[in-house]
Design a protein around this motif. Structure first.
Motif, short mmCIF file in Angstrom:
data_model
loop_
_atom_site.label_atom_id
_atom_site.label_comp_id
_atom_site.label_asym_id
_atom_site.label_seq_id
_atom_site.Cartn_x
_atom_site.Cartn_y
_atom_site.Cartn_z
N GLN A 40 -13.65 -11.11 -6.86
CA GLN A 40 -13.84 -12.09 -5.78
C GLN A 40 -14.98 -13.05 -6.10
O GLN A 40 -14.90 -14.25 -5.84
CB GLN A 40 -14.14 -11.35 -4.46
N ALA A 41 -16.07 -12.52 -6.66
CA ALA A 41 -17.24 -13.36 -6.89
C ALA A 41 -17.07 -14.25 -8.11
O ALA A 41 -17.45 -15.42 -8.09
CB ALA A 41 -18.48 -12.47 -7.07
N ALA A 42 -16.50 -13.69 -9.18
CA ALA A 42 -16.52 -14.43 -10.44
C ALA A 42 -15.22 -15.16 -10.74
O ALA A 42 -15.23 -16.19 -11.41
CB ALA A 42 -16.84 -13.46 -11.59
N ALA B 148 -12.17 -15.52 -8.42
CA ALA B 148 -11.24 -16.01 -7.40
C ALA B 148 -11.36 -17.51 -7.15
O ALA B 148 -10.37 -18.19 -6.89
CB ALA B 148 -11.45 -15.25 -6.10
N TYR C 149 -12.45 -25.65 -17.49
CA TYR C 149 -13.19 -24.77 -18.38
C TYR C 149 -13.41 -23.44 -17.71
O TYR C 149 -13.46 -23.32 -16.50
CB TYR C 149 -14.54 -25.42 -18.73
N PRO D 281 -16.14 -20.20 -17.85
CA PRO D 281 -17.36 -19.70 -18.48
C PRO D 281 -17.12 -18.31 -19.05
O PRO D 281 -16.29 -17.56 -18.54
CB PRO D 281 -18.36 -19.65 -17.31
N GLY D 282 -17.84 -17.97 -20.12
CA GLY D 282 -17.76 -16.63 -20.67
C GLY D 282 -18.71 -15.72 -19.90
O GLY D 282 -19.77 -16.15 -19.45
N PHE D 283 -18.32 -14.46 -19.71
CA PHE D 283 -19.16 -13.56 -18.94
C PHE D 283 -19.86 -12.52 -19.82
O PHE D 283 -20.39 -11.53 -19.32
CB PHE D 283 -18.32 -12.88 -17.84
N SER E 212 -23.47 -12.00 -18.77
CA SER E 212 -23.83 -11.60 -17.41
C SER E 212 -23.20 -10.27 -17.00
O SER E 212 -23.64 -9.67 -16.03
CB SER E 212 -23.47 -12.69 -16.41
#
Lengths: 1048, 169
Positions: A947-949, A951, A1001, A1003-1005, A1008
């Motif tokens: 949900q945070a990253a 959705a 784009y 982002p790569g996680f 994090s």
């Protein structure tokens, strides 16, 4: 709030055109995407408006007549909506049901002659007359008993915007006024057209032009966009922006000239000109069936097809009929209200007429075996013209067509052609008669079909003896005229128009560089020594006969008659190939070998496996400017299709300078420097060495190359493409860069062993088209199997690293840590890939029902961007042929048709809107609903991570539309795959270099989220979006491994 | 690393030449090079929405969009909406409803509202909640923000026709 007062200029009747820079555009525009069939026009049969409306960001679907468009919040969403429409067209049927034939001029009745004498046409049985005497001699043309005549249809493109041209417009309907902002300087009759389109009085339409449109913008395209935008803005009551991209294949109005002529017993000549669609009329008008009263706009009033006085030929046969066919809506006043009227380019029409007349006369002369100049002189009753022709003929040393007298070699055919024109030039403001005569000499390379205009003799005279208004140097005019005449064609290794639009008047001297000195690669314009006041100068009318002169010369050289410019190398090559036995090739030798197999099997084997190959001597690189711009341009496209730079460029390194590490099961292979640097690149490679490397995998120095370099695929490339590729690479800037040396472990470090590998796995045979398949399929196969080397990644490899063919072909493989999914019926994609899906994916890098191109596929799509759209379509067509036959959508269509028929009470528009819901869409909906339900059930930290990253960009229903696409994970092919690699790649490293910025784009996680979180997230995604697939095993190990790998 | 190269950016109807690594996030270029400090740095991963700008009228999280992606497109930041004297209807509405506590999320809320009203000029409360659901606010001004969006929609409706006709004079 401000008082609303319409500006005075809007209320007045004058067209409202002003500097767009000072007018701020509405901020909140939505984007329109018009959907049209191939060819531009067709009858709209069905479409799925509901499916499009369900797409994220789609505002509305607009349909009027055969006009269909999607309006959405962003360009990408409009595109996705357009795709979801799945519109079905019938036709194209742009030709009006009723036509009216207008007799323009004539004497005698040519039709009567043709009615009686059609039987003898084309017999060619008559004994050939001996070569006729020099031009001007009073050669009497023997009139034989049978008619010597023929029918022919010539075509001329009326609008030819550059293939990359585009135009943009914004329209806003407010307070009963349609305001259209146009990124173009020439509104033409747009105000009138928009008013007609919307059934508004002209006073309620305002056109705002941009006097300085951005580069690459084209007025024709901008007007098209403007009409589309106006229609949409009026329908959705919001400001709408539309971009129209030129696609010559999609909409190409042309002038069609049907000519019939005969010599004796009575000479007769008949020509009928017609246009299928308005040359300049916005397509939206044609699609909605809108008639525009152009006459009211003060149109020129010229007959659209008889401009410049050239529709009537400058000759006087005994019988002549000249007619024009006009569409039926021109009934009241055919000349003034014809849709082509407002800006029909008179010069273009004149060129088309001269081309048809002069080609036809040449055909007639060939049939009758008379000298083409003598034939013209006999029918000419104009002393100025006769004298000019005689002077030009003398200057050119005219001695009749070359026939087969002067063939330079088997490969190079020479030919000579003549053409003449008399026209009214209105350039100086006052109509002036002009005369022009051309003798063109061409050389045609039979291997490549390339046309070189080697010599041109031009005579030109004006009635007023004045200088032309536009005194460009004749040499430039001739270069431009010939350049426009030649282009690519339809062969499987043709590269579309862009490849040949560079200077095409140069010779192709690649295979053997020694040719270069013997073939002049320039156009020579010789000035006739004539005593004409005003002498020879440029001007539009001087080049009127260019097309016919070149076409006649090409016919003289090859026997092939080209009746529509631009003349394509592919057409010539195909024509030559079809009429001559092809030179013995490998395949024929193969037959011979097969026959002798029992005797020579052992010897043959020995001959094939030669572990050591001789080095080929280094050569000096070709001097700059050696290759023609057209050849280099073709080579650039070949390189793009071959993705050379994808592997031969290190991350952040110089293009083609090598150094990319390719991980194989046998060790790391580093790509080499293929810039023309003499020490570290291929600067001292001869063409022979280059070709050997490409086809056999052997370095110039005799070393064998590892098959990580896909010479197994490149062997299929045609000679012409290979030569162009060499020219392109050798013309690049040399870069001194020595990539790391490839060092594989024993035994793979033994390069001679590759001889055995090659004997087992490599067939050095050129591409053979499959006769039972379409030209498009063969073009796609040539690109995909050869240059594109799709199977290098998408086919599994055996234990020795060789691609598996047969049933395993394109069934999936691995590349650089990414999975290359199966492209066949074995695809794990939850919704089957269609040809259109494949095309969208390859062209834009994104297919809404499957996902985005990432990893090593992203640069492939980026590379494909260079290719013409038709080529990408061909690849999609070819790849789609490996899929399982699409689940029959016919029953669905049938039931929809029945339901539409039963609801006859509803209005016509509504019933057509109730269109087929194709099976894939229903499938997509079911899959989306299933994962939505799973989402409700699944809880825990991974769900919160999602949900945070994820959705915000992946959940199409939530949030405002975001820049880029919102790829649905439920239908994403990677989440349904047997391997988690691609999902882990994307989550860890993101997508930082999509093939098109518009995709957006990711982002790569990696920095994090830790391995545990990533693994948890990957398991969650699998469970939620592919609930029927088994849980992935080894995710944790794969995450740790992929985290260590460099990103692509 | 990719070498810096000149990029031509069109921000708030003005052209800017910057020379940066084309992969630099657009947010950094806007704040550091062009002094557009409306967009805020929040999470750097596109999750909180504080950095939202409009690219060709569509909301974009500028922390994950590289500067090169904005080439040839029109970027609008908070600074490009309105001025102190003549605020944009959305800005006016957020002021009228006092929809801020610490204000850090406000750029994202306003820009997302702008993007929302572009495609849906009269959203229901549920639609507003759904649209702004991925814009994070820690102070709990959600109720005021919801009111501000409705007020903005109203102001924009009143204003739109008048403003645009004005531009034609």
């Amino acid at each position: 709030m401000n008082a609303i007062t319409p500006p005075a200029s809007l209320a007045s009747g004058t067209p409202h055109v002003r500097d767009a820079a000072r007018v701020s555009l509405p901020v909140a525009t939505v984007f329109g995407r018009v959907v049209r069939p191939a060819g531009g026009l067709g009858r709209l049969v069905s479409f799925d408006a509901e499916a499009a409306r369900r797409c994220a960001g789609v505002v509305d679907v607009v349909r009027r007549g055969d006009f269909l468009a999607v309006v959405a919040a962003s360009v990408e969403q409009a595109e996705a909506g357009a795709q979801a429409l799945r519109a079905v067209w019938e036709g194209p049927d742009p030709s009006p049901a009723v036509t009216r034939v207008h007799r323009i001029a004539g004497y005698g009745d040519a039709d009567a002659i043709f009615a009686g004498a059609s039987a003898g046409d084309g017999a060619g049985a008559q004994a050939r007359a001996s070569a006729s005497g020099p031009a001007g001699a009073s050669t009497s043309i023997s009139t034989s008993a049978s008619a010597q005549g023929g029918d022919a249809v010539y075509r001329w493109p009326l609008i030819a915007p550059r293939s990359d041209a585009c135009g943009t417009a914004i329209a806003h309907w407010r307070d009963g006024t349609m305001v259209v902002w146009l990124a173009g300087a020439q509104p033409g009759a747009l105000r009138l057209e928009v008013a007609a389109l919307l059934s508004l009085p002209e006073t309620q339409v305002a056109i705002v032009c941009d006097p300085d449109p951005p580069a690459g913008h084209d007025d024709f395209c901008a007007r098209q966009a403007a009409a589309d935008a106006a229609l949409l803005a009026h329908a959705v009551r919001r400001p709408v922006r539309v971009t129209f991209r030129a696609d010559p294949a999609a909409f190409a109005p042309r002038l069609t000239l049907a000519v019939r002529s005969t010599l004796g017993p009575a000479s007769a000549y008949r020509i009928n000109a017609s246009t299928t669609a308005g040359a300049d009329t916005p397509i939206a008008l044609l699609q909605t069936g809108t008639t525009v009263p152009y006459a009211d706009a003060g149109a020129s009033g010229h007959d659209p097809v008889a401009d410049g006085g050239t529709l009537v030929p400058p000759y006087a046969p005994e019988h002549l009929t000249v007619t024009a066919t006009l569409p039926p809506d021109a009934s009241a006043n055919p000349i003034a209200t014809a849709p082509t009227a407002p800006t029909a380019p008179t010069e273009v029409a004149a060129r088309a007429h001269v081309f048809a007349h002069e080609s036809q006369l040449d055909e007639l002369a060939v049939r009758a075996a008379v000298d083409p100049i003598a034939l013209r002189l006999q029918w000419l009753d104009d002393s100025t013209g006769s004298q000019l022709i005689e002077r030009v003929a003398a200057q050119a040393g005219w001695d009749g067509p070359l026939g087969s007298r002067m063939q330079a070699s088997d490969a190079i055919r020479r030919g000579r052609g003549f053409a003449y024109a008399r026209a009214i030039d209105i350039e100086n403001g006052r109509p002036t008669q002009t005369w022009s005569a051309w003798v063109a000499d061409v050389e045609v390379d039979a291997r490549t079909g390339d046309i070189s205009v080697t010599r041109v003799t031009v005579g030109h005279e004006r009635e007023d003896h004045a200088s032309p208004a536009r005194p460009t140097p004749l040499r430039d005019d001739i270069a431009a005229a010939t350049r426009q005449l030649t282009t690519g064609g339809t062969g499987y290794d043709d590269w579309g128009s862009s490849a040949s639009q560079a200077i095409a008047t140069q010779t192709h001297a690649l295979a053997d560089p020694t040719h270069a000195s013997t073939q002049p690669s320039h156009t020579v314009a010789r000035q006739p020594q004539v005593n004409v006041v005003g002498a020879l100068a440029g001007g539009a009318s001087a080049t009127l006969p260019a097309a016919a002169a070149v076409a006649n010369a090409i016919h003289d050289a090859t026997g092939i008659r080209l009746r529509e410019p631009p003349f394509s190398a592919g057409e010539i090559r195909q024509g030559l190939a079809s009429r001559e036995p092809s030179p013995p090739r490998t395949r024929k030798r193969g037959w011979l070998l097969a026959a002798l197999a029992p005797v020579t099997a052992f010897a043959g084997l020995c001959a094939t496996i030669v572990p050591w190959r001789a080095p080929l001597a280094p050569v000096a690189p070709p001097v700059p400017g050696f290759y023609s711009a057209a050849t280099i341009e073709r080579g650039r496209l070949v390189a793009a299709a071959g993705d050379c730079a994808v592997c031969h460029t290190a991350p952040g390194g110089t293009r083609n300078a090598g150094g990319l590490a390719l991980e194989t099961p046998f060790g790391t292979v580093y790509s080499t420097n293929i810039t023309p640097d003499e020490k570290t690149g291929i600067g001292n490679w001869s063409y022979a060495a280059f070709e050997r490397a490409m086809r056999e995998g052997i370095h110039r120095d005799g070393r064998r190359l590892y098959p990580a370099f896909p010479y197994t695929a490149f062997a299929k490339v045609t000679d012409a493409d290979m030569q162009a590729l060499y020219a392109y690479l050798m013309s690049a800037e040399p870069v001194s860069a020595r990539p790391p040396e490839t060092k594989l472990d024993f035994p793979f470090n033994l390069r001679p062993a590759l001889a055995g590998w090659n004997a087992l796995f490599h067939r050095n045979t050129p591409f053979e088209p499959v006769a039972t398949r379409s030209a498009q399929w063969n073009r796609g196969a040539y690109l995909a199997e050869g240059l594109g080397h799709c199977s290098a990644c998408h086919s599994p490899r055996n234990a020795l690293g060789a691609e598996q063919g047969g049933r395993a072909y394109l069934t999936g493989g691995m590349a650089e840590g990414w999975e290359a999914p199966a492209l066949t019926a074995l695809s794990k994609s939850p919704v089957p890939w269609t040809e259109e899906d494949l095309f969208q994916y390859l062209r834009t890098g994104y297919a809404a029902r499957h996902g985005a191109a990432a990893g090593p596929m992203a640069p492939v799509v980026e590379s494909l961007r260079e290719l013409p759209e038709s080529d990408v379509r061909a690849i999609a067509h070819y790849v789609a042929s490996f899929s399982a036959p699409a689940a029959a959508s016919a029953p669905a269509a049938a039931s929809a048709a029945t339901s539409a028929a039963t609801s006859a009470a509803t209005s016509a528009v509504t019933s057509t809107l109730t269109s087929t819901i194709t099976q894939p869409d229903a499938q997509v909906r079911a899959i989306e609903a299933r994962s939505e339900a799973m989402g409700q059930r699944l809880n825990g930290s991974a769900g919160r991570l999602y949900q945070a990253a994820c959705a915000v960009c992946h959940q199409s229903q939530g949030g405002v539309p975001q820049f880029g696409v919102k790829p649905s994970l439920a239908v994403n092919t990677n989440l349904h795959s047997a391997r988690p690699d691609n999902v882990i790649q994307a989550v860890l490293h993101g997508i930082s270099a999509p093939p098109h910025a518009g995709i957006g784009y990711m982002p790569g996680f990696a920095d994090s989220l830790d391995d545990e979180q990533i693994s948890g997230l990957v398991h969650y995604l699998r469970e939620r979006f592919a609930p029927d697939a088994p849980k992935w095993s080894g995710v944790e190990e794969a995450v740790a491994k992929i985290r260590r790998q460099a990103t692509h | 690393m990719t070498a810096p190269r000149p990029l031509l950016l069109r921000v708030n109807r003005q052209s800017h030449d910057v020379c940066v690594d084309p992969r630099t996030p657009l947010l950094y270029v806007l704040r550091n090079d062009l002094a557009c400090n409306g967009p805020k740095y929040g999470c750097g991963l596109g999750q909180c929405g504080a950095c939202t700008v409009l690219i060709d009228g569509v909301a974009a999280r500028s922390c994950i969009v590289p500067a090169s992606a904005a080439e040839g497109r029109a970027v609008t930041t908070l600074e490009g909406l309105g001025t102190r004297a003549a605020p944009d209807p959305v800005q006016q509405a957020f002021i009228e409803e006092q929809a801020a506590q610490c204000g850090y999320c406000l750029n994202g809320m306003i820009m997302s509202t702008k993007a929302l009203l572009a495609v849906n000029p009269a959203p229901t409360e549920d639609e507003v909640r759904e649209a702004l659901r991925f814009n994070l606010c820690r102070c709990g001004t959600h109720v005021e923000i919801l009111r501000a969006v409705q007020r903005a929609a109203e102001l924009q409706r009143q204003d739109a026709v008048a403003r645009e006709l004005e531009t034609l004079r």
